[in-house]
Design a protein around this motif. Structure first.
Motif, PDB file in Angstrom:
ATOM      1  N   HIS A 222      57.177 -66.630-116.329  1.00 33.15           N
ATOM      2  CA  HIS A 222      57.306 -65.404-117.089  1.00 33.15           C
ATOM      3  C   HIS A 222      56.074 -64.546-116.872  1.00 33.15           C
ATOM      4  CE1 HIS A 222      54.436 -66.770-120.152  1.00 33.15           C
ATOM      5  NE2 HIS A 222      55.085 -67.914-120.180  1.00 33.15           N
ATOM      6  N   PRO A 223      56.197 -63.234-117.051  1.00 31.41           N
ATOM      7  CA  PRO A 223      55.049 -62.344-116.835  1.00 31.41           C
ATOM      8  C   PRO A 223      53.921 -62.667-117.817  1.00 31.41           C
ATOM      9  CG  PRO A 223      57.103 -61.120-116.970  1.00 31.41           C
ATOM     10  CD  PRO A 223      57.413 -62.509-117.414  1.00 31.41           C
ATOM     11  N   PRO A 224      52.660 -62.406-117.455  1.00 30.91           N
ATOM     12  CA  PRO A 224      51.552 -62.636-118.379  1.00 30.91           C
ATOM     13  C   PRO A 224      51.658 -61.719-119.586  1.00 30.91           C
ATOM     14  CG  PRO A 224      50.811 -61.417-116.454  1.00 30.91           C
ATOM     15  CD  PRO A 224      52.207 -61.862-116.158  1.00 30.91           C
ATOM     16  N   VAL A 225      51.159 -62.200-120.716  1.00 28.58           N
ATOM     17  CA  VAL A 225      51.189 -61.417-121.944  1.00 28.58           C
ATOM     18  C   VAL A 225      50.111 -60.345-121.880  1.00 28.58           C
ATOM     19  CG1 VAL A 225      50.921 -61.492-124.450  1.00 28.58           C
ATOM     20  CG2 VAL A 225      52.093 -63.368-123.251  1.00 28.58           C
ATOM     21  N   ALA A 226      50.483 -59.107-122.150  1.00 30.63           N
ATOM     22  CA  ALA A 226      49.537 -57.998-122.099  1.00 30.63           C
ATOM     23  C   ALA A 226      48.458 -58.167-123.166  1.00 30.63           C
ATOM     24  CB  ALA A 226      50.273 -56.675-122.292  1.00 30.63           C
ATOM     25  N   GLU A 227      47.241 -57.770-122.849  1.00 29.69           N
ATOM     26  CA  GLU A 227      46.114 -57.928-123.767  1.00 29.69           C
ATOM     27  C   GLU A 227      46.367 -57.264-125.113  1.00 29.69           C
ATOM     28  OE1 GLU A 227      43.274 -59.599-123.730  1.00 29.69           O
ATOM     29  OE2 GLU A 227      43.762 -60.508-121.795  1.00 29.69           O
ATOM     30  N   GLU A 228      47.007 -56.091-125.096  1.00 30.25           N
ATOM     31  CA  GLU A 228      47.175 -55.330-126.326  1.00 30.25           C
ATOM     32  C   GLU A 228      48.141 -55.978-127.313  1.00 30.25           C
ATOM     33  OE1 GLU A 228      49.563 -53.132-123.051  1.00 30.25           O
ATOM     34  OE2 GLU A 228      47.689 -54.255-123.247  1.00 30.25           O
ATOM     35  N   ILE A 229      48.898 -56.997-126.883  1.00 24.42           N
ATOM     36  CA  ILE A 229      49.825 -57.641-127.821  1.00 24.42           C
ATOM     37  C   ILE A 229      49.497 -59.105-128.080  1.00 24.42           C
ATOM     38  CG2 ILE A 229      51.685 -56.066-127.163  1.00 24.42           C
ATOM     39  CD1 ILE A 229      52.954 -58.389-125.653  1.00 24.42           C
ATOM     40  N   LYS A 230      48.415 -59.633-127.479  1.00 21.54           N
ATOM     41  CA  LYS A 230      48.108 -61.052-127.644  1.00 21.54           C
ATOM     42  C   LYS A 230      47.868 -61.455-129.093  1.00 21.54           C
ATOM     43  CE  LYS A 230      46.390 -62.367-123.071  1.00 21.54           C
ATOM     44  NZ  LYS A 230      45.241 -62.891-122.300  1.00 21.54           N
ATOM     45  N   LYS A 231      47.345 -60.532-129.911  1.00 17.81           N
ATOM     46  CA  LYS A 231      47.059 -60.853-131.303  1.00 17.81           C
ATOM     47  C   LYS A 231      48.257 -60.618-132.217  1.00 17.81           C
ATOM     48  CE  LYS A 231      42.058 -60.127-131.101  1.00 17.81           C
ATOM     49  NZ  LYS A 231      40.886 -59.405-131.667  1.00 17.81           N
ATOM     50  N   MET A 232      49.330 -60.045-131.676  1.00 18.71           N
ATOM     51  CA  MET A 232      50.533 -59.846-132.473  1.00 18.71           C
ATOM     52  C   MET A 232      51.207 -61.185-132.772  1.00 18.71           C
ATOM     53  SD  MET A 232      52.330 -56.388-131.021  1.00 18.71           S
ATOM     54  CE  MET A 232      51.503 -54.808-131.067  1.00 18.71           C
ATOM     55  N   ILE A 233      52.052 -61.185-133.799  1.00 24.00           N
ATOM     56  CA  ILE A 233      52.662 -62.426-134.266  1.00 24.00           C
ATOM     57  C   ILE A 233      53.934 -62.733-133.490  1.00 24.00           C
ATOM     58  CG2 ILE A 233      53.564 -63.678-136.258  1.00 24.00           C
ATOM     59  CD1 ILE A 233      50.547 -62.925-136.338  1.00 24.00           C
ATOM     60  N   LEU A 234      53.964 -63.921-132.908  1.00 19.64           N
ATOM     61  CA  LEU A 234      55.154 -64.416-132.212  1.00 19.64           C
ATOM     62  C   LEU A 234      56.147 -64.995-133.198  1.00 19.64           C
ATOM     63  CD1 LEU A 234      56.668 -65.304-129.593  1.00 19.64           C
ATOM     64  CD2 LEU A 234      55.313 -67.405-129.693  1.00 19.64           C
ATOM     65  N   HIS A 235      55.658 -65.818-134.145  1.00 18.67           N
ATOM     66  CA  HIS A 235      56.562 -66.469-135.094  1.00 18.67           C
ATOM     67  C   HIS A 235      55.777 -66.984-136.290  1.00 18.67           C
ATOM     68  CE1 HIS A 235      60.295 -68.382-136.325  1.00 18.67           C
ATOM     69  NE2 HIS A 235      59.584 -69.439-136.647  1.00 18.67           N
ATOM     70  N   VAL A 236      56.362 -66.841-137.486  1.00 12.51           N
ATOM     71  CA  VAL A 236      55.777 -67.382-138.704  1.00 12.51           C
ATOM     72  C   VAL A 236      56.910 -67.690-139.681  1.00 12.51           C
ATOM     73  CG1 VAL A 236      55.416 -65.089-139.728  1.00 12.51           C
ATOM     74  CG2 VAL A 236      54.021 -67.020-140.501  1.00 12.51           C
ATOM     75  N   GLU A 237      56.748 -68.743-140.486  1.00 17.03           N
ATOM     76  CA  GLU A 237      57.754 -69.130-141.470  1.00 17.03           C
ATOM     77  C   GLU A 237      57.095 -69.330-142.827  1.00 17.03           C
ATOM     78  OE1 GLU A 237      60.085 -72.485-140.326  1.00 17.03           O
ATOM     79  OE2 GLU A 237      60.606 -71.675-138.357  1.00 17.03           O
TER      80      GLU A 237
END
Length: 323
Positions: A222-237
């Motif tokens: 898969h493509p590398p994750v862009a720096e500007e979104i690395k701190k965004m939340i992928l998943h939380v419950e």
């Protein structure tokens, strides 16, 4: 892009054709949807930095897809596809032309006839594309202006779209006990919102806690994750009142997502069996709009997504037990 996925691009000057064969790491239903649903096509069809914007699509024989490709400097190119044959999830053909915003064909650019054939394999789906040009001159003209490179970039966008769709729905469930959850999408404010909910409901995050896009392991698939979104939340419950679970994620446009007030919340059903997952999906989606057919996902779930006939968004997620 997964380097192990087949990508052939063959120019045949004897019969004025381009033949493309490409594999995708997804099932047939999902790949077909990605090539025929204008909402999804708008997210990947144009090579970056251009963006596709559909004006109209009527996906049927003698129907038409009219769309624009818009550049970062405001330049806009209009195109249309006139569909000549369609067999659901098997193949479709169309005449491709540059045009104006009303669909009037431009004589400045050559037209072509596309035939896209889909086939499902054990773990991938293949699409075989034959593009027929009227003359060798027309064929050489499109190759000269970078058609191969543009198509490759667009297909990379589709790989990223598929990967992002799967990643954003990675679950932490450890058993097959049925439950109902609410899945929330945010435009970068997931952490702020869930810290607020955590305080209000006086509960703790479960599963793996807060997972960020930067936690996704680097991979050639898969493509590398862009720096500007690395701190965004992928998943939380977060458990709330009555043991109900809130799940959340950010939906960054950089990974192919378009979030609005209509798609920012889903009811997520997690049944105890695959059969019950199919029943719920099939019955609830009648007369609705399917955005992701039920399919086995790489993260160990049998998953599907749709809006029902009343506009309510649903996810069906049968999680294979990790016990």
């Amino acid at each position: 892009m997964n380097s192990n996925l087949r990508f052939d691009f063959i120019v045949n000057k004897e019969n004025n054709t381009v033949q493309v064969k490409r594999e995708f790491n997804a099932n047939l239903e999902l790949v077909w949807e990605a090539w025929t649903n204008p909402e999804i096509l708008d997210q990947w069809w144009a090579p970056k930095p251009y963006q596709t914007k559909t004006k109209f699509m009527d996906f049927r024989v003698n129907g038409m897809w009219l769309y624009s490709m818009r550049g970062p400097q405001g330049d806009t190119h209009w195109c249309k596809a006139d569909y000549t044959s369609i067999e659901h999830q098997k193949h479709y053909s169309y005449l491709d032309n540059f045009c104006d915003e009303d669909g009037k064909v431009s004589a400045k650019f050559p037209n072509s006839h596309w035939t896209n054939v889909f086939s499902e394999n054990a773990t991938t789906t293949s699409i075989d594309i034959t593009i027929q040009y009227e003359s060798l001159e027309d064929l050489e003209k499109v190759i000269e202006v970078g058609f191969k490179e543009g198509l490759s970039m667009a297909i990379d966008n589709l790989d990223q779209y598929l990967e992002a769709q799967f990643m954003l729905r990675q679950q932490n469930k450890s058993s097959r006990k049925a439950r109902v959850c609410t899945y929330l999408n945010f435009d970068g404010k997931t952490e702020e919102a869930f810290l607020f909910y955590k305080k209000v409901f006086q509960s703790e995050f479960i599963g793996k806690g807060i997972q960020r896009f930067g936690d996704i392991p680097a991979s050639s698939e898969h493509p590398p994750v862009a720096e500007e979104i690395k701190k965004m939340i992928l998943h939380v419950e977060l458990p709330i009142t009555g043991n109900h679970i809130l799940m959340g994620t950010d939906a960054p446009k950089e990974m192919g997502f378009s979030m609005n007030q209509g798609n920012n919340m889903h009811i997520c059903l997690e049944p105890e069996s695959r059969e019950e997952a199919d029943r719920l999906f099939n019955e609830l989606s009648v007369n609705g709009h399917i955005t992701m057919p039920m399919a086995d996902m790489f993260f160990g779930a049998y998953f599907g997504e749709f809006s029902d006939q009343y506009g309510i968004n649903w996810m069906i997620n049968f999680q294979h037990s990790n016990e």
